[in-house]
Design a protein around this motif. Structure first.
Motif, PDB file in Angstrom:
ATOM      1  N   ALA A   8       0.835  -1.209   0.000  1.00 53.12           N
ATOM      2  CA  ALA A   8       0.000   0.000   0.000  1.00 53.12           C
ATOM      3  C   ALA A   8       0.869   1.258   0.000  1.00 53.12           C
ATOM      4  CB  ALA A   8      -0.940  -0.009   1.199  1.00 53.12           C
ATOM      5  N   GLU A   9       1.935   1.215   0.762  1.00 50.16           N
ATOM      6  CA  GLU A   9       2.830   2.375   0.817  1.00 50.16           C
ATOM      7  C   GLU A   9       3.526   2.597  -0.526  1.00 50.16           C
ATOM      8  OE1 GLU A   9       5.345   1.458   4.096  1.00 50.16           O
ATOM      9  OE2 GLU A   9       3.933   2.235   5.610  1.00 50.16           O
ATOM     10  N   ARG A  10       3.910   1.507  -1.190  1.00 47.22           N
ATOM     11  CA  ARG A  10       4.544   1.657  -2.506  1.00 47.22           C
ATOM     12  C   ARG A  10       3.526   2.154  -3.534  1.00 47.22           C
ATOM     13  NH1 ARG A  10       7.327  -3.111  -0.869  1.00 47.22           N
ATOM     14  NH2 ARG A  10       5.954  -4.472  -2.092  1.00 47.22           N
ATOM     15  N   PHE A  11       2.279   1.675  -3.437  1.00 45.26           N
ATOM     16  CA  PHE A  11       1.225   2.198  -4.301  1.00 45.26           C
ATOM     17  C   PHE A  11       1.126   3.716  -4.155  1.00 45.26           C
ATOM     18  CE2 PHE A  11      -1.924  -1.597  -4.792  1.00 45.26           C
ATOM     19  CZ  PHE A  11      -0.994  -2.244  -5.589  1.00 45.26           C
ATOM     20  N   GLU A  12       1.032   4.142  -2.916  1.00 44.40           N
ATOM     21  CA  GLU A  12       0.838   5.571  -2.649  1.00 44.40           C
ATOM     22  C   GLU A  12       2.002   6.397  -3.196  1.00 44.40           C
ATOM     23  OE1 GLU A  12      -0.664   8.458   0.985  1.00 44.40           O
ATOM     24  OE2 GLU A  12      -0.119   6.375   1.382  1.00 44.40           O
ATOM     25  N   LYS A  13       3.201   5.905  -3.026  1.00 45.03           N
ATOM     26  CA  LYS A  13       4.363   6.627  -3.542  1.00 45.03           C
ATOM     27  C   LYS A  13       4.319   6.687  -5.069  1.00 45.03           C
ATOM     28  CE  LYS A  13       9.436   6.597  -3.536  1.00 45.03           C
ATOM     29  NZ  LYS A  13      10.652   5.884  -3.036  1.00 45.03           N
ATOM     30  N   GLY A  14       4.015   5.561  -5.692  1.00 48.12           N
ATOM     31  CA  GLY A  14       3.957   5.535  -7.149  1.00 48.12           C
ATOM     32  C   GLY A  14       2.831   6.391  -7.700  1.00 48.12           C
ATOM     33  N   LEU A  15       1.693   6.407  -7.028  1.00 49.58           N
ATOM     34  CA  LEU A  15       0.558   7.219  -7.474  1.00 49.58           C
ATOM     35  C   LEU A  15       0.864   8.706  -7.344  1.00 49.58           C
ATOM     36  CD1 LEU A  15      -2.263   5.060  -5.889  1.00 49.58           C
ATOM     37  CD2 LEU A  15      -1.940   5.462  -8.337  1.00 49.58           C
ATOM     38  N   THR A  16       1.546   9.076  -6.288  1.00 49.84           N
ATOM     39  CA  THR A  16       1.937  10.481  -6.114  1.00 49.84           C
ATOM     40  C   THR A  16       2.828  10.917  -7.265  1.00 49.84           C
ATOM     41  OG1 THR A  16       1.768  10.301  -3.702  1.00 49.84           O
ATOM     42  CG2 THR A  16       3.070  12.124  -4.581  1.00 49.84           C
ATOM     43  N   GLN A  17       3.759  10.058  -7.644  1.00 46.12           N
ATOM     44  CA  GLN A  17       4.647  10.374  -8.762  1.00 46.12           C
ATOM     45  C   GLN A  17       3.872  10.483 -10.072  1.00 46.12           C
ATOM     46  OE1 GLN A  17       7.422   7.123  -8.474  1.00 46.12           O
ATOM     47  NE2 GLN A  17       8.747   8.181  -6.976  1.00 46.12           N
ATOM     48  N   GLN A  18       2.924   9.555 -10.285  1.00 47.37           N
ATOM     49  CA  GLN A  18       2.117   9.590 -11.510  1.00 47.37           C
ATOM     50  C   GLN A  18       1.298  10.870 -11.600  1.00 47.37           C
ATOM     51  OE1 GLN A  18       1.791   7.457 -14.211  1.00 47.37           O
ATOM     52  NE2 GLN A  18       3.591   6.419 -13.409  1.00 47.37           N
ATOM     53  N   LEU A  19       0.747  11.279 -10.465  1.00 46.81           N
ATOM     54  CA  LEU A  19      -0.071  12.492 -10.448  1.00 46.81           C
ATOM     55  C   LEU A  19       0.783  13.724 -10.740  1.00 46.81           C
ATOM     56  CD1 LEU A  19      -3.063  12.947 -10.039  1.00 46.81           C
ATOM     57  CD2 LEU A  19      -2.630  13.403  -7.624  1.00 46.81           C
ATOM     58  N   GLU A  20       1.988  13.746 -10.221  1.00 46.86           N
ATOM     59  CA  GLU A  20       2.906  14.871 -10.488  1.00 46.86           C
ATOM     60  C   GLU A  20       3.254  14.926 -11.978  1.00 46.86           C
ATOM     61  OE1 GLU A  20       6.127  14.087  -7.877  1.00 46.86           O
ATOM     62  OE2 GLU A  20       5.136  14.943  -6.096  1.00 46.86           O
ATOM     63  N   LEU A  21       3.472  13.760 -12.592  1.00 42.70           N
ATOM     64  CA  LEU A  21       3.771  13.725 -14.026  1.00 42.70           C
ATOM     65  C   LEU A  21       2.580  14.216 -14.839  1.00 42.70           C
ATOM     66  CD1 LEU A  21       5.601  10.262 -14.276  1.00 42.70           C
ATOM     67  CD2 LEU A  21       6.633  12.526 -14.490  1.00 42.70           C
ATOM     68  N   GLU A  36      -5.276  10.571  -1.871  1.00 38.16           N
ATOM     69  CA  GLU A  36      -5.795  10.210  -0.551  1.00 38.16           C
ATOM     70  C   GLU A  36      -7.119   9.463  -0.603  1.00 38.16           C
ATOM     71  OE1 GLU A  36      -6.937  12.341   3.724  1.00 38.16           O
ATOM     72  OE2 GLU A  36      -6.147  13.543   2.059  1.00 38.16           O
ATOM     73  N   THR A  37      -8.068   9.946  -1.401  1.00 35.90           N
ATOM     74  CA  THR A  37      -9.406   9.340  -1.393  1.00 35.90           C
ATOM     75  C   THR A  37      -9.398   7.880  -1.821  1.00 35.90           C
ATOM     76  OG1 THR A  37     -10.424  11.492  -1.782  1.00 35.90           O
ATOM     77  CG2 THR A  37     -11.769   9.541  -2.235  1.00 35.90           C
ATOM     78  N   PRO A  38      -8.876   7.546  -3.016  1.00 37.05           N
ATOM     79  CA  PRO A  38      -8.903   6.130  -3.403  1.00 37.05           C
ATOM     80  C   PRO A  38      -7.993   5.244  -2.554  1.00 37.05           C
ATOM     81  CG  PRO A  38      -7.711   7.429  -5.044  1.00 37.05           C
ATOM     82  CD  PRO A  38      -8.360   8.397  -4.110  1.00 37.05           C
ATOM     83  N   MET A  39      -6.905   5.805  -2.040  1.00 38.41           N
ATOM     84  CA  MET A  39      -6.032   4.997  -1.188  1.00 38.41           C
ATOM     85  C   MET A  39      -6.743   4.598   0.097  1.00 38.41           C
ATOM     86  SD  MET A  39      -3.158   4.020  -2.376  1.00 38.41           S
ATOM     87  CE  MET A  39      -2.554   3.403  -0.810  1.00 38.41           C
TER      88      MET A  39
END
Length: 390
Positions: free
Chosen positions: A16-29, A348-351
């Motif tokens: 879950a933590e790796r998901f969140e980190k990867g999703l944050t990066q995707q959103l920034e891109l 935050e919401t989907p996580m």
């Protein structure tokens, strides 16, 4: 029903933590305006082939449902494919109910058309979004090469990009399943649930809000229990009931709960697998309860309905209820263009949905499904007695 089962379906906190980190990066891109790299000639062939295969299998509910099953058989680590297969079977039964022996006595032809359009659109949209992902996984395994950088070329939400990359290196079936549930329910939120046409013709109608009596909100998995008496004429049904289809969080919770029932109760999983392997999907409820339903129409559609049910069985001498196969009552309809856009806009919401799932302690729907049929029959008889039967 209470059986030897898991109490909780675990989800790794590290994943879950790796998901969140990867999703944050995707959103920034995404917010930075970064575009996918152009396709190579080989990648173009892969994308075009997957698109063509998706169109071919997206013809109707039966082709979609069996495509999910074929995918699960090939890759049993894809738990979501099995869940989707069983939920899609329910979608097909709901579609054919609209031309069966019961509902046409209570709803008019316009309502039948609107309900089918709603069910078909939802079923088709989820398939056209999810199936390319499953095929891309299959192609990655064949080539022994991670191809999930191609997901954006299928207009897949960036939510799924780090999810599939994680699954490729750490194949956690539960994490992938929950992420796909979150994705598909968000995917249809604006395209189905919040869409003005469907709100006006289906979701805001009193008829749909009382969907319980039509059994549209009951998702059931037929299975044979090892403890059942030998020669039992019908499988039991495991599943859950959705109270409010319009509520996104509730739909996601239902999907997770159904997954927990499927995976967490061994007798359900074993029974479902036996059922799915032995019973091709036709759309007729005779697939699972042939003692109550038949795909052959024995009376004209405008006949006066006669009482036939005695609980979960037919009264002595009564003919089975007509439950047609899908192909006999609903011709294929091309999937109309899909509205563009990515639902994923914040992490935050989907996580918030990415956490372990408690396995429901009560999930036997056999009695509820039987009582639902009896309630529909009583409504028909009451309407006929009041001379308002259609």
């Amino acid at each position: 029903m209470r059986s030897t089962q898991l109490e909780i379906i675990p989800l790794s906190k590290n994943i879950a933590e790796r998901f969140e980190k990867g999703l944050t990066q995707q959103l920034e891109l995404l917010r930075g305006g970064v575009q996918p790299f152009p396709l190579t000639a080989e990648e173009t062939r892969i994308v075009e082939d997957i698109r063509a295969r998706t169109r071919e299998e997206n013809r109707n509910n039966v082709t979609r449902t069996m495509a999910y099953w074929a995918c699960y058989q090939k890759h049993p680590e894809l738990h979501w494919a099995l869940l989707a297969h069983m939920v899609s079977r329910n979608g097909g039964w709901n579609m054919t109910d609209l031309h069966g022996d019961l509902l046409p006595h209570l709803i008019d032809s316009d309502q039948v058309e609107h309900l089918f359009a709603f069910l078909e659109r939802a079923n088709g949209l989820i398939f056209q979004d999810a199936y390319p992902q499953l095929l891309l996984y299959d192609e990655s395994k064949k080539r022994e090469k991670n191809l999930f950088h191609l997901l954006p070329h299928f207009n897949i939400s960036i939510w799924m990009v780090p999810v599939w990359h994680e699954f490729w290196t750490n194949p956690d079936s539960t994490a992938l399943t929950i992420a796909l549930i979150v994705n598909e329910q968000n995917y249809i939120e604006q395209r189905i649930v919040q869409k003005g046409t469907f709100r006006e013709t289906v979701l805001d109608k009193t008829l749909f809000k009382a969907q319980g009596w039509m059994q549209l909100n009951q998702i059931a998995f037929p299975f044979w229990s090892p403890s059942a008496e030998a020669g039992s004429p019908q499988p039991r049904l495991a599943g859950l009931i959705l109270e409010n289809f319009a509520d996104l969080a509730e739909r996601i919770a239902l999907g997770k709960g159904l997954y927990a029932v499927l995976i967490g109760a061994p007798e359900v999983l074993q029974g479902v697998l036996r059922f799915a392997a032995s019973t091709p999907h036709t759309g007729s409820r005779a697939d699972y309860w042939p003692h109550l339903f038949t795909p052959i129409q024995k009376a004209p559609p405008d006949h006066l309905y006669q009482e036939r049910l005695d609980g979960c069985f037919l009264k002595k001498g009564s003919s089975p209820l007509y439950s047609p196969t899908l192909e006999t009552v609903w011709p294929d309809r091309p999937l109309l263009p899909v509205e563009p856009g990515d639902w994923f806009q914040d992490v935050e919401t989907p996580m918030g949905y990415m956490h372990p799932i408690e396995v429901p302690q009560t999930f036997d729907l056999t009695r509820a499904m039987s009582e639902g049929l009896n309630s529909i029959e009583l409504a028909i008889l009451a309407a006929q007695a009041m001379n308002v039967v259609r």
